[in-house]
Design a protein around this motif. Structure first.
Motif, PDB file in Angstrom:
ATOM      1  N   ASP A 175       0.839  -1.198   0.000  1.00 26.01           N
ATOM      2  CA  ASP A 175       0.000   0.000   0.000  1.00 26.01           C
ATOM      3  C   ASP A 175       0.871   1.245   0.000  1.00 26.01           C
ATOM      4  OD1 ASP A 175      -2.682  -1.057   0.155  1.00 26.01           O
ATOM      5  OD2 ASP A 175      -2.223  -1.669   2.197  1.00 26.01           O
ATOM      6  N   LEU A 176       0.627   2.135  -0.953  1.00 25.71           N
ATOM      7  CA  LEU A 176       1.228   3.468  -0.946  1.00 25.71           C
ATOM      8  C   LEU A 176       0.104   4.446  -0.648  1.00 25.71           C
ATOM      9  CD1 LEU A 176       3.647   5.333  -1.432  1.00 25.71           C
ATOM     10  CD2 LEU A 176       3.069   5.330  -3.871  1.00 25.71           C
ATOM     11  N   LYS A 177       0.085   4.979   0.569  1.00 16.35           N
ATOM     12  CA  LYS A 177      -1.058   5.780   1.032  1.00 16.35           C
ATOM     13  C   LYS A 177      -1.089   7.181   0.437  1.00 16.35           C
ATOM     14  CE  LYS A 177      -2.208   2.505   4.026  1.00 16.35           C
ATOM     15  NZ  LYS A 177      -3.430   1.705   3.948  1.00 16.35           N
ATOM     16  N   HIS A 234       1.286  11.658   3.867  1.00 20.87           N
ATOM     17  CA  HIS A 234       1.338  10.278   4.343  1.00 20.87           C
ATOM     18  C   HIS A 234       1.323  10.240   5.871  1.00 20.87           C
ATOM     19  CE1 HIS A 234       2.871   6.146   4.876  1.00 20.87           C
ATOM     20  NE2 HIS A 234       2.397   5.920   3.658  1.00 20.87           N
ATOM     21  N   ARG A 235       2.055  11.155   6.485  1.00 18.98           N
ATOM     22  CA  ARG A 235       2.098  11.206   7.953  1.00 18.98           C
ATOM     23  C   ARG A 235       0.748  11.625   8.520  1.00 18.98           C
ATOM     24  NH1 ARG A 235       6.341  13.776   8.001  1.00 18.98           N
ATOM     25  NH2 ARG A 235       7.803  12.046   8.191  1.00 18.98           N
ATOM     26  N   PHE A 236       0.062  12.513   7.843  1.00 16.08           N
ATOM     27  CA  PHE A 236      -1.271  12.946   8.292  1.00 16.08           C
ATOM     28  C   PHE A 236      -2.257  11.783   8.247  1.00 16.08           C
ATOM     29  CE2 PHE A 236      -5.530  14.388   6.911  1.00 16.08           C
ATOM     30  CZ  PHE A 236      -5.911  15.051   8.059  1.00 16.08           C
ATOM     31  N   ILE A 237      -2.184  10.985   7.195  1.00 15.98           N
ATOM     32  CA  ILE A 237      -3.138   9.877   7.032  1.00 15.98           C
ATOM     33  C   ILE A 237      -2.795   8.703   7.943  1.00 15.98           C
ATOM     34  CG2 ILE A 237      -4.016   8.134   5.416  1.00 15.98           C
ATOM     35  CD1 ILE A 237      -3.659  10.211   3.186  1.00 15.98           C
ATOM     36  N   THR A 238      -1.508   8.365   8.055  1.00 16.35           N
ATOM     37  CA  THR A 238      -1.105   7.114   8.713  1.00 16.35           C
ATOM     38  C   THR A 238      -0.408   7.297  10.053  1.00 16.35           C
ATOM     39  OG1 THR A 238       1.128   6.977   7.771  1.00 16.35           O
ATOM     40  CG2 THR A 238      -0.698   6.184   6.404  1.00 16.35           C
ATOM     41  N   GLY A 296       5.820   8.428   8.069  1.00 10.05           N
ATOM     42  CA  GLY A 296       6.265   8.802   6.738  1.00 10.05           C
ATOM     43  C   GLY A 296       6.292   7.604   5.807  1.00 10.05           C
ATOM     44  N   ASN A 297       6.642   7.858   4.531  1.00  7.97           N
ATOM     45  CA  ASN A 297       6.587   6.771   3.545  1.00  7.97           C
ATOM     46  C   ASN A 297       7.939   6.396   2.946  1.00  7.97           C
ATOM     47  OD1 ASN A 297       7.124   8.828   1.731  1.00  7.97           O
ATOM     48  ND2 ASN A 297       5.159   8.729   0.673  1.00  7.97           N
ATOM     49  N   HIS A 298       9.050   6.835   3.572  1.00  5.55           N
ATOM     50  CA  HIS A 298      10.364   6.485   3.021  1.00  5.55           C
ATOM     51  C   HIS A 298      10.546   4.969   2.936  1.00  5.55           C
ATOM     52  CE1 HIS A 298      12.008  10.425   2.541  1.00  5.55           C
ATOM     53  NE2 HIS A 298      11.909  10.736   3.828  1.00  5.55           N
TER      54      HIS A 298
END
Length: 291
Positions: free
Chosen positions: A177-179, A186-190, A193-195
């Motif tokens: 999953d790439l949010k 990404h940090r707001f949603i999950t 971060g997404n690194h």
């Protein structure tokens, strides 16, 4: 070595969690706190507080003392799946979990092996129970009766590179999953971060182990439409066989602030697919239900 998995649910046959007919194991526990999560009761582990017991109309839940510690016990035979316990839990967790050994799951696989193409471990976030997954997949590969089954992982991509490298020898494919694209979004949603997600996608793709990348489109919240060029440029670097699965955000199962977020219509998800296609992305898969 014997590891024990905390499992939320097992689906004996699924055709939407990887290629072919698959047995799917949903692990309990997740390291993300996605506002958009449609299974929030899979995030936290039960802390055995017992607050859920009065909510159960069939007394399927009980509180015992084991090793001088309280433990909530779920009697599946008495459960009517009303889910009142989920609403009662202050952590939004589920007391309806089971613990499985590798041998117990191998036994279940042997009973159904004629009807299966593979096994998929999902969640929650399955990679939090990495030692169990490695032991299970290794056992499947070493079993003459089961070795033809493909072993796949459904993940948010947060596992470290070292963790992925440990799993790669027994992993046939992963769905990631790439949010969102931007770190802040990404940090707001999950909550994270997404690194690691990007790194996981690149590593799995380079090893031929990436089956699918999934994008959840939340109009006005996720940024795939506003970052379409950057997203497309990244997706175009992936092998052509990798599926790009677009999912349309709905309110089913969602709690909290995300209930006020706009849902994604069929027209909006098709528009995103069109824009990705125009930017050169191929092998795009659209969802079938929108409601």
């Amino acid at each position: 070595m014997t590891n024990i998995a905390v499992v939320n649910q097992i689906i004996p046959f699924s055709c939407v969690d990887g290629p072919g007919s698959r047995l799917v194991i949903f692990m309990q526990g997740c390291n993300y706190r996605c506002k958009s999560c449609h299974n929030p009761h899979t995030i936290d582990l039960c802390n055995n507080c017992g607050d859920c017991l009065p909510s159960c109309p069939t007394q399927a839940l009980s509180l015992i003392t084991s090793n001088n510690k309280p433990q909530v016990i779920w009697n599946e035979a008495l459960c009517i799946q009303c889910d009142l316990c989920l609403s009662a839990c202050p952590k939004q967790s589920s007391p309806k979990t089971q613990r499985y050994s590798v041998e117990q799951l191998l036994t279940q696989l042997r009973q159904q092996v004629r009807f299966l193409n593979g096994i998929t471990i999902s969640g929650g976030e399955a990679s939090l129970q990495l030692p169990f997954i490695f032991e299970l997949f290794s056992a499947i590969k070493a079993d003459d009766e089961l070795a033809h089954l493909t072993c796949m992982l459904d993940s948010n991509g947060s596992l470290s590179i070292n963790g992925w490298k440990q799993l790669l020898p027994v992993l046939d494919g992963a769905m990631i999953d790439l949010k969102s694209w931007q770190q802040d979004t990404h940090r707001f949603i999950t909550g994270r971060g997404n690194h690691r997600v990007i790194n996981a996608i690149e590593l799995l793709a380079s090893k031929g182990k990436l089956h699918e990348v999934r994008l959840l489109h939340i109009p006005g919240i996720s940024d795939f439409d506003t970052e379409i060029t950057a997203v497309a440029n990244h997706l175009k670097t992936l092998p052509k066989k990798v599926r790009i699965k677009l999912n349309a955000f709905q309110h089913h199962g969602v709690t909290g602030a995300a209930l006020n977020w706009p849902t994604c219509s069929e027209a909006q998800i098709k528009q995103l697919a069109t824009e990705l296609t125009q930017h050169g992305v191929i092998n795009i898969v659209l969802p079938s239900p929108y409601l």
